[in-house]
Motif scaffolding. Structure first.
Motif, PDB file in Angstrom:
ATOM      1  N   GLU A  53     -11.088 -38.944  28.839  1.00  0.00           N
ATOM      2  CA  GLU A  53     -11.311 -40.126  28.818  1.00  0.00           C
ATOM      3  C   GLU A  53     -12.589 -40.416  29.481  1.00  0.00           C
ATOM      4  OE1 GLU A  53     -10.014 -42.620  27.168  1.00  0.00           O
ATOM      5  OE2 GLU A  53      -8.128 -41.470  26.833  1.00  0.00           O
ATOM      6  N   VAL A  56     -15.745 -38.691  27.233  1.00  0.00           N
ATOM      7  CA  VAL A  56     -16.022 -39.535  26.144  1.00  0.00           C
ATOM      8  C   VAL A  56     -16.844 -40.701  26.616  1.00  0.00           C
ATOM      9  CG1 VAL A  56     -15.038 -40.921  24.368  1.00  0.00           C
ATOM     10  CG2 VAL A  56     -13.917 -38.797  24.612  1.00  0.00           C
ATOM     11  N   ASN A  57     -16.483 -41.429  27.749  1.00  0.00           N
ATOM     12  CA  ASN A  57     -17.152 -42.364  28.197  1.00  0.00           C
ATOM     13  C   ASN A  57     -18.416 -42.059  28.388  1.00  0.00           C
ATOM     14  OD1 ASN A  57     -15.193 -44.358  28.014  1.00  0.00           O
ATOM     15  ND2 ASN A  57     -14.349 -44.320  30.107  1.00  0.00           N
ATOM     16  N   HIS A 110      -8.486 -50.836  21.846  1.00  0.00           N
ATOM     17  CA  HIS A 110      -9.505 -50.078  22.554  1.00  0.00           C
ATOM     18  C   HIS A 110      -9.394 -50.636  23.924  1.00  0.00           C
ATOM     19  CE1 HIS A 110     -11.761 -53.752  22.407  1.00  0.00           C
ATOM     20  NE2 HIS A 110     -11.671 -53.664  21.124  1.00  0.00           N
ATOM     21  N   ARG A 112      -8.530 -48.809  26.940  1.00  0.00           N
ATOM     22  CA  ARG A 112      -7.378 -48.334  27.988  1.00  0.00           C
ATOM     23  C   ARG A 112      -7.970 -47.073  28.629  1.00  0.00           C
ATOM     24  NH1 ARG A 112      -5.213 -50.526  23.515  1.00  0.00           N
ATOM     25  NH2 ARG A 112      -3.487 -52.051  23.970  1.00  0.00           N
ATOM     26  N   GLY A 113      -9.293 -46.725  28.607  1.00  0.00           N
ATOM     27  CA  GLY A 113      -9.488 -45.423  29.192  1.00  0.00           C
ATOM     28  C   GLY A 113      -9.580 -45.212  30.735  1.00  0.00           C
ATOM     29  N   MET A 117      -7.095 -43.108  33.210  1.00  0.00           N
ATOM     30  CA  MET A 117      -7.401 -42.118  34.134  1.00  0.00           C
ATOM     31  C   MET A 117      -6.835 -42.552  35.657  1.00  0.00           C
ATOM     32  SD  MET A 117     -11.600 -42.026  33.914  1.00  0.00           S
ATOM     33  CE  MET A 117     -12.321 -43.491  32.614  1.00  0.00           C
ATOM     34  N   ASP A 180      -6.214 -37.111  19.457  1.00  0.00           N
ATOM     35  CA  ASP A 180      -7.258 -37.808  20.253  1.00  0.00           C
ATOM     36  C   ASP A 180      -8.341 -38.179  19.232  1.00  0.00           C
ATOM     37  OD1 ASP A 180      -8.715 -35.405  19.473  1.00  0.00           O
ATOM     38  OD2 ASP A 180      -8.174 -34.498  21.349  1.00  0.00           O
ATOM     39  N   ASP A 214      -4.702 -39.538  23.696  1.00  0.00           N
ATOM     40  CA  ASP A 214      -5.537 -40.005  24.525  1.00  0.00           C
ATOM     41  C   ASP A 214      -5.649 -41.784  23.962  1.00  0.00           C
ATOM     42  OD1 ASP A 214      -7.163 -40.360  22.037  1.00  0.00           O
ATOM     43  OD2 ASP A 214      -8.657 -39.251  22.865  1.00  0.00           O
ATOM     44  N   SER A 215      -6.641 -42.358  24.529  1.00  0.00           N
ATOM     45  CA  SER A 215      -6.750 -43.791  24.311  1.00  0.00           C
ATOM     46  C   SER A 215      -7.201 -44.012  22.786  1.00  0.00           C
ATOM     47  CB  SER A 215      -7.588 -44.511  25.264  1.00  0.00           C
ATOM     48  OG  SER A 215      -9.079 -44.089  25.137  1.00  0.00           O
ATOM     49  N   SER A 216      -8.100 -43.249  22.440  1.00  0.00           N
ATOM     50  CA  SER A 216      -8.480 -43.268  20.841  1.00  0.00           C
ATOM     51  C   SER A 216      -7.065 -43.349  19.883  1.00  0.00           C
ATOM     52  CB  SER A 216      -9.259 -42.379  20.583  1.00  0.00           C
ATOM     53  OG  SER A 216     -10.369 -42.259  21.375  1.00  0.00           O
TER      54      SER A 216
END
Length: 260
Positions: A53, A56-57, A110, A112-113, A117, A180, A214-216
């Motif tokens: 996460e 990706v950010n 979207h 939730r990243g 964490m 993911d 993951d969040s995706s």
């Protein structure tokens, strides 16, 4: 005196700020780093998802005008996994992020990243070097090793196109490998097959061979859930392991889906 970092398996590498291959290489390095530590499969998955996460950010949202690469630093310090992800973008205030658990945002795919964490690591710290982006430091204590001979779940690393099976009114998507952002196109195409099939009334997502999501992936599931509801179809999640359930519970989505 502060403990000095110990890097028996640590790496430091640049992440591409413009293409996913750099991110894929970073995932490979992260996976190798975690496999060398005395972690259970669920612990490996938790750290992997949290760091993914942050990466990706950094890659997608932390671009600088000079396109300077983000960096990933992996280390072990005094019995803790310490991961630092640094980008050179404009920075952001994590406290200003909308609450993804607010009722009006629970169905959004979207946002939730940061939630994941913080749920999966012992400590997540955001710092902002003056005029130079965002640094995210994630820490998790390494638990005592499991007794010799304890089962360790296999950690699949290969992304494979979901397998579609239809039996009567039930359509099943069998996922193989990590679920993911890499799977976005294939998941969208195969799930659409089941949405377009008028005979299918129940769509099952089979997680038996999924080490983590993951969040995706959560966003993909929510989009499918909302699309299915519009066609009077239901979505069920089946064969969810401990790591998958941990992510669903952290995101408060166990009541959104039927889980079998």
């Amino acid at each position: 005196m502060a403990a000095k970092p110990v890097h028996p398996h640590g790496v430091m590498l640049a992440l591409s700020s413009s293409e996913d291959p750099g991110l894929a290489r970073a995932q490979d390095a992260l996976r190798a780093f975690l496999l060398a530590l005395p972690l259970t499969g669920a612990e490996q998955s938790a750290v992997h998802v949290a760091v993914l996460e942050a990466m990706v950010n950094a890659v997608r949202h932390g671009h600088s005008t000079e396109q300077r690469a983000a960096t990933l630093d992996l280390s072990v310090v005094a019995g803790q996994i310490v991961v630092t992800v640094t980008d050179h973008g404009p920075g952001f205030d994590p406290s200003s992020c909308p609450d993804p658990l607010a009722p009006e945002r629970m169905q959004l795919p979207h946002g939730r990243g940061v939630l994941l964490m913080r749920a999966l690591m012992d400590d997540v710290e955001f710092t902002f070097p003056p005029g130079d982006g965002t640094r995210v430091t994630l820490r998790r204590t390494i638990s005592p090793p499991a007794p010799t001979g304890a089962a360790q779940p296999a950690r699949g690393a290969t992304h494979m196109r979901p397998i579609v099976k239809v039996e009567g009114s039930t359509g099943r998507l069998i996922l193989i490998g990590p679920f993911d952002f890499n799977l976005h196109r294939d998941f969208k195409q195969t799930s659409q097959e089941l949405l377009d099939n008028a005979e299918v009334k129940v769509i099952q997502i089979d997680f038996d061979q999924v080490p983590h999501l993951d969040s995706s992936a959560l966003g993909m599931l929510l989009l499918l859930h909302n699309g299915a509801a519009g066609q009077n179809k239901s979505v069920e999640l089946i064969n969810c392991n401990e790591a998958v359930m941990g992510i669903l519970e952290a995101a408060k989505l166990t009541k959104t889906f039927t889980i079998r």
